[in-house]
Scaffold this active site. Sequence first.
Site, PDB file in Angstrom:
ATOM      1  N   THR A  66       0.837  -1.190   0.000  1.00 59.53           N
ATOM      2  CA  THR A  66       0.000   0.000   0.000  1.00 59.53           C
ATOM      3  C   THR A  66       0.877   1.248   0.000  1.00 59.53           C
ATOM      4  O   THR A  66       2.098   1.154  -0.184  1.00 59.53           O
ATOM      5  CB  THR A  66      -0.982  -0.039   1.196  1.00 59.53           C
ATOM      6  N   LYS A  70       3.440   1.356  -4.065  1.00 58.78           N
ATOM      7  CA  LYS A  70       2.856   0.584  -5.157  1.00 58.78           C
ATOM      8  C   LYS A  70       3.632   0.703  -6.467  1.00 58.78           C
ATOM      9  O   LYS A  70       3.745  -0.278  -7.215  1.00 58.78           O
ATOM     10  CB  LYS A  70       1.395   0.981  -5.355  1.00 58.78           C
ATOM     11  N   ASP A 107      -6.577  -4.093  -6.964  1.00 65.49           N
ATOM     12  CA  ASP A 107      -7.437  -3.003  -6.506  1.00 65.49           C
ATOM     13  C   ASP A 107      -8.671  -2.846  -7.396  1.00 65.49           C
ATOM     14  O   ASP A 107      -9.793  -2.668  -6.908  1.00 65.49           O
ATOM     15  CB  ASP A 107      -6.667  -1.689  -6.477  1.00 65.49           C
TER      16      ASP A 107
END
Length: 277
Positions: A66, A70, A107
Site C-alpha cells: 500500500t 505501489k 485493486d
Amino acid sequence: MTDPRPLTAGVMGWPITHSKSPLIFAHWFGLAGLNGRYCHLAVSEDDFEAVATTLPKAGFRGVNVTVPHKIRALEIADTARPTARAMGAANLLIFTGEGEIIADNTDGYGFIENLKSGAPNWQPNTAPAVVLGAGGASRAVVHALLSEGVPSIRLLNRSKRKAEALAKDLVGKIDVIAWDDRAAALDGAGLLVNGTSLGMTGKPELTIPLDDLPATAVVTDLVYAPLETDLLARARTAGHPVVDGLGMLLHQARPAFRAWFGIDPVVDQTLREICLK
C-alpha cells in the site's frame, strides 16, 4: 524436508498499523484450518526494496503493498501481470519457490466486485462514470471501469495536471474536467466514485451537490472510515443506490489469498462485521 515455518504473508506500507488486512487473513486462516500468520510491515520508502527482496528468505509467500510503495513494487518485480503493467503500479507481490517476484494489482478487481455486490442492477455500458481523484486508487478504478465497458470516464481532481497525467497513462475515453465543474459533470452519469480522501475521518468533507445526478445513478465512496460518509448519506437520502468502501478492501484481498495459499476465500457479512469492530 518440510518447511516448519507457518504460512506467512503481510502488508507493507508507511504508515501501516491502521490496516485491517490482518483481521481479514486471520479469519480466512481459521476457516481454512491453516497454520498461517499475516502481519503489518512498517517499511520506509528507502528500505522498501531491501526488505521486500529479503522476505522470501524468511518464508513469506508474498505481501500486499500500500501507500507509498505501489509504484516501486512494480519496479522491483521480476515479472508483472498485465493488470499491474497497465496501471503502472502493484498492490500484490507473489514470491515463488524459484525465487521469482511476481507483481499484480487487485485493486480494480476489488472495486468492481464490491460494486457488483452492493449495486447488482448497475449496468456499466449504459452511461459515463464520474471519478473524483487521480491517485493510485482512482487509477485502479478508472482502469477497471473501462475494462468493464463503461463508455467514458469523467475524471476530476483538485490538481488537474495529475488527472491529465492519469488520463495519458491509461487507454480509453477519459475526459478530464476542472474540479470547479464537478457538479455539472454529474449530468447524465450512471456512477459517481469518490476516490479522494475527502470525507474520511479527520479530513474535510467532499462538497459536491447531487442535484444533476440522475436518480438511478450509483454512488460509491472508497473511504470506509467512516463507513457511511457524508457523500453516501446524502446520496442515500436522495434515493441513489449507494456502496460503501469496505467491500473493496475485502475483495481485493481474495486474489492474494488464492495466489499465496491456493484457496479462494469468501467475502461475507461475518467478515465485514469482524472488520467493523
